[in-house]
Write a protein that holds these residues in place. Structure first.
Motif, mmCIF file in Angstrom:
data_model
loop_
_atom_site.group_PDB
_atom_site.id
_atom_site.type_symbol
_atom_site.label_atom_id
_atom_site.label_comp_id
_atom_site.label_asym_id
_atom_site.label_seq_id
_atom_site.Cartn_x
_atom_site.Cartn_y
_atom_site.Cartn_z
ATOM 1 N N LEU A 1 -16.036 10.747 -10.629
ATOM 2 C CA LEU A 1 -15.510 9.659 -11.459
ATOM 3 C C LEU A 1 -14.896 8.562 -10.590
ATOM 4 N N ALA A 2 -14.382 8.940 -9.419
ATOM 5 C CA ALA A 2 -13.861 7.927 -8.492
ATOM 6 C C ALA A 2 -15.009 7.035 -8.012
ATOM 7 N N GLU A 3 -16.164 7.644 -7.753
ATOM 8 C CA GLU A 3 -17.328 6.866 -7.330
ATOM 9 C C GLU A 3 -17.848 5.985 -8.453
ATOM 10 N N LEU A 4 -17.747 6.471 -9.686
ATOM 11 C CA LEU A 4 -18.126 5.638 -10.833
ATOM 12 C C LEU A 4 -17.219 4.413 -10.909
ATOM 13 N N ALA A 5 -15.910 4.624 -10.749
ATOM 14 C CA ALA A 5 -14.964 3.504 -10.778
ATOM 15 C C ALA A 5 -15.273 2.501 -9.671
ATOM 16 N N GLU A 6 -15.623 3.022 -8.490
ATOM 17 C CA GLU A 6 -15.965 2.145 -7.365
ATOM 18 C C GLU A 6 -17.213 1.319 -7.671
ATOM 19 N N VAL B 1 -18.363 0.473 -10.666
ATOM 20 C CA VAL B 1 -18.019 -0.524 -11.685
ATOM 21 C C VAL B 1 -17.287 -1.698 -11.039
ATOM 22 N N SER B 2 -16.382 -1.403 -10.117
ATOM 23 C CA SER B 2 -15.650 -2.451 -9.395
ATOM 24 C C SER B 2 -16.608 -3.328 -8.598
ATOM 25 N N ARG B 3 -17.506 -2.686 -7.883
ATOM 26 C CA ARG B 3 -18.448 -3.412 -7.026
ATOM 27 C C ARG B 3 -19.325 -4.367 -7.833
ATOM 28 N N GLN B 4 -19.823 -3.883 -8.944
ATOM 29 C CA GLN B 4 -20.765 -4.706 -9.709
ATOM 30 C C GLN B 4 -20.072 -5.736 -10.609
ATOM 31 N N LEU C 1 -27.056 5.928 -10.963
ATOM 32 C CA LEU C 1 -25.776 5.476 -11.489
ATOM 33 C C LEU C 1 -25.673 3.960 -11.374
ATOM 34 N N GLU C 2 -26.152 3.427 -10.259
ATOM 35 C CA GLU C 2 -26.105 1.966 -10.043
ATOM 36 C C GLU C 2 -26.849 1.224 -11.146
ATOM 37 N N GLU C 3 -28.050 1.714 -11.470
ATOM 38 C CA GLU C 3 -28.852 1.077 -12.516
ATOM 39 C C GLU C 3 -28.197 1.193 -13.875
ATOM 40 N N SER C 4 -27.613 2.348 -14.145
ATOM 41 C CA SER C 4 -26.954 2.571 -15.441
ATOM 42 C C SER C 4 -25.745 1.647 -15.601
ATOM 43 N N VAL C 5 -24.943 1.524 -14.531
ATOM 44 C CA VAL C 5 -23.771 0.642 -14.595
ATOM 45 C C VAL C 5 -24.217 -0.804 -14.783
ATOM 46 N N ARG C 6 -25.280 -1.188 -14.079
ATOM 47 C CA ARG C 6 -25.797 -2.547 -14.206
ATOM 48 C C ARG C 6 -26.213 -2.839 -15.654
ATOM 49 N N SER C 7 -26.889 -1.907 -16.263
ATOM 50 C CA SER C 7 -27.324 -2.089 -17.656
ATOM 51 C C SER C 7 -26.124 -2.205 -18.599
#
Length: 282
Positions: free
Chosen positions: A202-207, A209-212, A274-280
């Protein structure tokens, strides 16, 4: 014919869409509590039939002539065992030759409380005498992405999964796998442990989201009780909040991780990153 239950739900509908890419519409049976909700499928040639997990007789009628059935697990946690028994008994009475069931990743050893009803259903299938295949699905990426708007608003993503790796995949990924299994031969007796190609915390998910997003979002780990209280404060029902908090604790113990890549091997393509999912989502 191939039948899918719960077609007005998000997973069931996507399985139908995947099947229609390779199977004639007239060979697909969409079972739903309220047929009007998927009337567009009927317009495309799909056989839409009324069926309710709580009504064994109606479900048996809906399964007339069906050879393969995808039993999408009920969304009503706590009532699943009774509902699934109705469907399994209806399928047996209707002469269904194969039941595919959407279970939980490593259900037989999972630390998640959600596993209990899945294990019970798997036992029912074994006792039914109907050939079956288990699709043990991991977590849906969408389960966590639903919290992204609130995380962006407050700058904090909360949970209780600690540093547990979560090998999630999207509903589209799982739907593609289910559709593939339903069109393959010799699937009876198989168990698929289905999960995303790469695990993340979840920390990586937060990172990510922050990045994008360009907005700082940090992960705050809470105890199970604290996370449940936060979810209740956000307006979630008691049972749902408790289930989510317990599932996060299960994730912290490795319950949502798998690196066998059976999902991508089955579909013939990588799972959605995960990157693609966050982008969407953004």
């Amino acid at each position: 014919m191939i039948a899918i239950t719960g077609v007005s739900g998000q997973l069931g509908r996507q399985v139908v869409e995947e099947l229609l890419k390779t199977v004639e519409a007239r060979s697909v049976v969409a079972i739903v509590r309220t047929p009007a909700k998927v009337s567009d499928l009927a317009g495309r040639g799909v056989q839409v039939r009324a069926g309710d997990y709580n009504d064994r007789a109606a479900m048996q009628q809906a399964l007339t002539g069906v050879e393969k059935l995808l039993l999408v697990s009920s969304s009503e946690v706590g009532q699943r065992a009774v509902q699934h028994r109705n469907v399994i008994e209806a399928a047996k009475a209707a002469g269904v030759k194969l039941i595919a069931y959407t279970s939980l990743l490593h259900a037989d050893t999972s630390p998640l409380g959600l596993a209990e009803e899945h294990v019970t259903t798997e036992k029912m299938l074994k006792e039914s005498g109907v050939p079956f295949v288990l699709l043990r699905n991991g977590w849906y990426t969408e389960n966590y992405l639903a919290s992204v708007p609130a995380a962006l608003q407050h700058g904090v993503f909360i949970g209780s999964a600690g540093a547990g790796k979560i090998a999630s995949a999207t509903r589209t990924d799982y739907a593609a796998a289910a559709a593939k299994v339903l069109t393959l031969d010799n699937q009876a007796g198989k168990t698929y442990e289905l999960a995303g190609d790469r695990g993340w915390t979840l920390a990586e998910l937060a990172e990510e989201v922050s990045r994008q997003s360009g907005k700082t979002v940090v992960y705050q780990n809470l105890s199970e009780a604290e996370f449940k209280a936060a979810l209740l404060g956000a307006g979630l029902p008691e049972g749902f909040a408790a289930m989510l908090a317990n599932s996060d604790i299960g994730a912290s113990k490795g319950g949502l991780f798998d690196d066998s890549h059976q999902l991508s091997q089955l579909t013939g393509r990588p799972t959605t990153s995960l990157e693609e999912s966050v982008r969407s989502t953004l």
